[in-house]
Write a protein that holds these residues in place. Structure first.
Motif, mmCIF file in Angstrom:
data_model
loop_
_atom_site.group_PDB
_atom_site.id
_atom_site.type_symbol
_atom_site.label_atom_id
_atom_site.label_comp_id
_atom_site.label_asym_id
_atom_site.label_seq_id
_atom_site.Cartn_x
_atom_site.Cartn_y
_atom_site.Cartn_z
ATOM 1 N N ILE A 45 0.859 -1.179 0.000
ATOM 2 C CA ILE A 45 0.000 0.000 0.000
ATOM 3 C C ILE A 45 0.897 1.231 0.000
ATOM 4 O O ILE A 45 1.761 1.388 0.871
ATOM 5 C CB ILE A 45 -0.924 -0.016 1.232
ATOM 6 N N TYR A 46 0.684 2.052 -0.980
ATOM 7 C CA TYR A 46 1.476 3.267 -1.122
ATOM 8 C C TYR A 46 0.661 4.472 -0.710
ATOM 9 O O TYR A 46 -0.547 4.528 -0.897
ATOM 10 C CB TYR A 46 1.891 3.466 -2.590
ATOM 11 N N SER A 47 1.366 5.437 -0.227
ATOM 12 C CA SER A 47 0.698 6.702 0.058
ATOM 13 C C SER A 47 0.492 7.433 -1.263
ATOM 14 O O SER A 47 0.948 6.999 -2.318
ATOM 15 C CB SER A 47 1.557 7.552 0.985
ATOM 16 N N SER A 48 -0.142 8.577 -1.190
ATOM 17 C CA SER A 48 -0.363 9.338 -2.417
ATOM 18 C C SER A 48 0.951 9.830 -2.997
ATOM 19 O O SER A 48 1.026 10.201 -4.156
ATOM 20 C CB SER A 48 -1.306 10.513 -2.142
ATOM 21 N N ALA A 49 1.997 9.815 -2.197
ATOM 22 C CA ALA A 49 3.309 10.232 -2.701
ATOM 23 C C ALA A 49 4.158 9.028 -3.084
ATOM 24 O O ALA A 49 5.375 9.119 -3.158
ATOM 25 C CB ALA A 49 4.031 11.061 -1.637
ATOM 26 N N SER A 50 3.523 7.918 -3.298
ATOM 27 C CA SER A 50 4.209 6.686 -3.697
ATOM 28 C C SER A 50 5.222 6.206 -2.684
ATOM 29 O O SER A 50 6.223 5.593 -3.035
ATOM 30 C CB SER A 50 4.900 6.848 -5.064
ATOM 31 N N GLN A 51 5.010 6.494 -1.457
ATOM 32 C CA GLN A 51 5.852 5.942 -0.407
ATOM 33 C C GLN A 51 5.198 4.657 0.077
ATOM 34 O O GLN A 51 4.009 4.657 0.389
ATOM 35 C CB GLN A 51 5.908 6.909 0.781
ATOM 36 N N PRO A 52 5.953 3.583 0.173
ATOM 37 C CA PRO A 52 5.316 2.364 0.672
ATOM 38 C C PRO A 52 4.985 2.498 2.153
ATOM 39 O O PRO A 52 5.856 2.815 2.955
ATOM 40 C CB PRO A 52 6.370 1.288 0.423
ATOM 41 N N LEU A 53 3.747 2.279 2.476
ATOM 42 C CA LEU A 53 3.324 2.430 3.855
ATOM 43 C C LEU A 53 3.187 1.085 4.552
ATOM 44 O O LEU A 53 3.622 0.895 5.666
ATOM 45 C CB LEU A 53 1.975 3.160 3.909
ATOM 46 N N GLU A 54 2.517 0.179 3.869
ATOM 47 C CA GLU A 54 2.297 -1.132 4.473
ATOM 48 C C GLU A 54 2.526 -2.203 3.430
ATOM 49 O O GLU A 54 2.282 -1.987 2.251
ATOM 50 C CB GLU A 54 0.850 -1.258 4.960
ATOM 51 N N ARG A 55 2.987 -3.351 3.922
ATOM 52 C CA ARG A 55 3.104 -4.492 3.021
ATOM 53 C C ARG A 55 2.463 -5.690 3.698
ATOM 54 O O ARG A 55 2.826 -6.045 4.810
ATOM 55 C CB ARG A 55 4.572 -4.830 2.742
ATOM 56 N N PHE A 56 1.531 -6.285 2.999
ATOM 57 C CA PHE A 56 0.928 -7.531 3.481
ATOM 58 C C PHE A 56 1.656 -8.651 2.761
ATOM 59 O O PHE A 56 1.488 -8.830 1.563
ATOM 60 C CB PHE A 56 -0.572 -7.554 3.142
ATOM 61 N N VAL A 57 2.464 -9.361 3.504
ATOM 62 C CA VAL A 57 3.365 -10.320 2.870
ATOM 63 C C VAL A 57 2.837 -11.734 3.037
ATOM 64 O O VAL A 57 2.444 -12.141 4.127
ATOM 65 C CB VAL A 57 4.766 -10.219 3.499
ATOM 66 N N PHE A 58 2.843 -12.471 1.942
ATOM 67 C CA PHE A 58 2.473 -13.881 1.959
ATOM 68 C C PHE A 58 3.737 -14.656 1.600
ATOM 69 O O PHE A 58 4.167 -14.655 0.442
ATOM 70 C CB PHE A 58 1.367 -14.158 0.933
#
Lengths: 458, 250
Positions: free
Chosen positions: B85-98
């Motif tokens: 999930i990226y913020s509006s500034a394309s910064q990765p905020l969260e990663r749901f990892v499988f």
């Protein structure tokens, strides 16, 4: 029991992170649901005083509110997308029973609502008059999709499926229809009816009642029920069995009745045989008189279990000794399969014997081991048994079951023609008529007497 | 979804996981408010109530992404799948990892070969129950994670095993290299690792792999049944913890 609730709730909610509904708590601790609700409240109070973020409650509100509040309240539903003013807050799930859809201020609706604890006050204000509030569930944190709470019921069903709802009902405080009574006898339902639903329900009652057989008379009918409905789809049974055992008894008489009336219509002429065959092919002795009751105009469902069956198992029981063992029958069936072609054309005494055995075997094979009914019958019974064979065989899925089914009408008609045929004789005429009867399965049932006479000439 | 009750081929594992991934992505979209809550309808999967987005383009995108993941899985190159999930500034905020690294390593030609050992076969009933557990835990993640800002976007990433070729460069592939901050640091210079083409639009991501692993990791659930071994967790990135980039007005 209630003393342990704190440990139970702490381990379930805090440690496992699961959702505990009041119903799950009541089943786990074997307490009344109202006590469970109180325990949930107490636990929530204690936990939130220690750490409010560690626990979250979902409340259930019941009462009357104005219909004009419906839009705001039900925004969680897809149909309310346009009026989604509460995007940031949790949705109310309103299963209200509105009188009509108008959002008129003077329209009051009875409403049952699930709300998160932080919306409790605002939800309460929607209601007019007294509101019933109780905790529905406790969870470690707030959940967005309140529908997940429904999963708890699935867990309850799975875990406590072996409990008798009538027994545990008062303990848990389940709502029970005071007029509902459990049927101890299974009503008679012939299987091949297009109404698979009645069959499925019949099987329901069969399976349900099987676990509660009361008298020996019932036992006789029970296995028969099973035998008949064996072919009926298992899924509806499995699905329904666990949950509706107590409800089923009230429901089934109605559904079964419809089945019976259909039977009567289809088999107007050969009704007695049909019923007889069903009874006979059952594992246990079925009561002929019960069948006769089938033949007679349907009786209203009475609460008494003798509803559809008059439990006089006199005739059939007398034939119990005549039953061959299942092993013999299965052996006979195999032999018959191998000698298939020959059977079709010839009529030996040996083959007919196998044939008869097979006929007996096929319907009885899927039945319970205590099968004791006789296939061929004494006078009146013979006809009915023959008929049952028809139905049984139909359900046998055999590669060569095709053959088996074909023989049904023959069997039936034969027994009709000769009420008390000795076994060897029966197969003989059966065998002779088997061949030409290949494609006569469906035609066999309705016009049995005619077909038989036709074959007899051959 | 296979209709028999056990899975005994690698292909079965992959297709089951793909099914699960579709539901998981929709659940993440719902729980993290990527799309308005009203755009989700209630559905059931694994005998559990789940939410599925109704917008046809969203559905199609998710389905396409998952089938691309499935293609890569069948090649045996994938170590992890992540929904970022990226913020509006394309910064990765969260990663749901499988994490799929414990999946059996099967060469593509053997994808339909039944497993030899009985312990490797997977019971679907068991799996369904564990998937239900994952869904339930994902439902709680919304409250255990700090809230997301508005207007977030998301995408699906795959992390390849060491020394594997990245499926990029050819015109037909739907994959592009992810931003450098999400690239794993790798010794091998091959492939497209390290290239900053594609998404690397945001400022100053000079260190590679900086955002992998996140600042805070929340486990969701581990699924294990036979040879189907999967771990799910959530990583919260530095950008989220530190707040959005400050825009100073001169």
């Amino acid at each position: 029991m209630t003393a342990k609730y704190k440990e139970y709730l702490a381990s379930a909610i805090t440690n496992d992170g699961s959702i505990i509904t009041y119903r799950a708590l009541s089943r786990a601790l074997k307490i009344h649901v109202n006590v469970a609700k109180e325990l949930l409240y107490e636990f929530h109070r204690q936990q939130s005083s220690k750490d409010p973020a560690s626990i979250h409650a979902t409340y259930l509100l019941t009462g009357i509110r104005r219909a004009s509040n419906t839009d705001a309240a039900a925004h969680g539903e897809d149909t309310r997308m346009a009026q989604d003013d509460y995007t940031q807050s949790s949705p109310f799930i309103s299963s209200s029973i509105p009188t009509h859809e108008a959002t008129d201020d003077n329209i009051f609706i009875k409403s049952v609502m699930l709300v998160h604890e932080n919306e409790l006050e605002s939800a309460k204000s929607l209601y007019v008059g007294a509101v019933s509030i109780h905790i529905y569930s406790l969870e470690p944190s707030s959940i967005k999709n309140l529908q997940i709470l429904e999963d708890s019921n699935r867990g309850i069903l799975a875990k406590y499926a072996n409990e008798d709802p009538l027994e545990m009902g008062p303990t848990y405080g389940t709502i029970k229809n005071p007029n509902a009574k459990r049927r101890s006898k299974r009503p008679f339902i012939p299987t091949p009816l297009p109404g698979a639903a009645p069959s499925a329900r019949g099987r329901d009652s069969a399976v349900a009642n099987e676990s509660k057989r009361s008298t020996s008379g019932d036992n006789k009918i029970g296995p028969m029920r099973d035998a008949q409905n064996e072919p009926a789809p298992l899924k509806p049974v499995a699905a329904e069995n666990g949950s509706i055992q107590s409800k089923g008894s009230a429901k089934k008489p109605v559904s079964l009745k419809k089945g019976q009336s259909d039977i009567f219509k289809s088999f107007a002429k050969s009704k007695p045989k049909l019923h007889k065959e069903d009874t006979e092919s059952s594992a246990a002795a079925s009561s002929l008189s019960a069948l006769e009751s089938m033949v007679q105009p349907m009786k209203d469902a009475s609460e008494d279990e003798d509803d559809d069956f008059i439990a006089t198992t006199t005739k059939t029981s007398s034939h119990k000794p005549g039953r061959k063992s299942i092993a013999e029958r299965q052996a006979g069936l195999r032999r018959m399969m191998e000698d298939d072609d020959e059977l079709m054309e010839d009529s030996h005494d040996v083959k007919p014997e196998d044939l008869q055995e097979i006929k007996e075997v096929s319907p009885t094979a899927p039945q319970e081991p205590e099968a004791t009914g006789t296939p061929l019958a004494p006078s009146g019974g013979g006809r009915r048994r023959g008929r049952r064979k028809v139905m049984k065989k139909k359900t046998i899925k055999d590669e060569e079951g095709y053959i088996v089914t074909r023989e049904e009408p023959v069997w039936e008609s034969f027994s009709e023609a000769e009420p008390e045929p000795p076994k060897p004789k029966t197969p003989t005429s059966t065998a002779s008529s088997t061949g030409p009867n290949k494609s006569r399965k469906s035609a066999g049932k309705p016009g049995q007497g005619n077909i038989m006479s036709f074959f007899g000439k051959k | 979804m296979p209709t028999h009750t056990t899975l005994d081929t690698y292909q079965g594992l992959v297709s089951t996981f793909a099914d699960f991934l579709v539901v998981a992505i929709h659940t993440v979209l719902y729980e993290r408010d990527i799309y308005p809550r009203a755009s989700f309808l209630s559905a059931r999967k694994y005998n559990f109530p789940v939410r599925q987005n109704r917008h046809p383009k969203v559905c199609r995108w998710v389905a396409d992404a998952v089938s691309a993941v499935e293609t890569e899985l069948l090649k045996g190159t994938v170590a992890r799948v992540a929904v970022v999930i990226y913020s509006s500034a394309s910064q990765p905020l969260e990663r749901f990892v499988f994490d799929l690294s414990s999946f059996p390593a099967v060469p593509p030609a053997e994808a339909t070969t039944p497993f030899l050992e009985n312990s490797a076969t997977v019971s679907l009933v068991d799996l369904a129950e564990q998937f239900r557990g994952v869904m339930q835990k994902l439902a709680f993640c919304g409250s255990s994670l700090t809230p997301l800002p508005e207007n977030c976007s998301f995408t699906v990433c795959i992390e390849l095993k060491a020394n594997e070729e990245a499926p990029i460069g050819q015109t037909s592939t739907p994959w592009i290299p992810s931003q450098p901050s999400l690239q794993p640091v790798s010794v091998v210079a091959g492939g497209a690792e390290g290239e900053s083409s594609g998404l690397g639009g945001s400022g100053g991501n000079s260190s590679i792999g900086k955002d992998l692993g996140g600042v805070k990791t929340t486990p969701v659930r581990a699924v294990e049944s036979g040879s189907f071994v999967l771990e799910v967790w959530v990583e919260e990135g530095r950008a989220k913890m530190n707040g959005p980039p400050v825009v100073t007005s001169g």
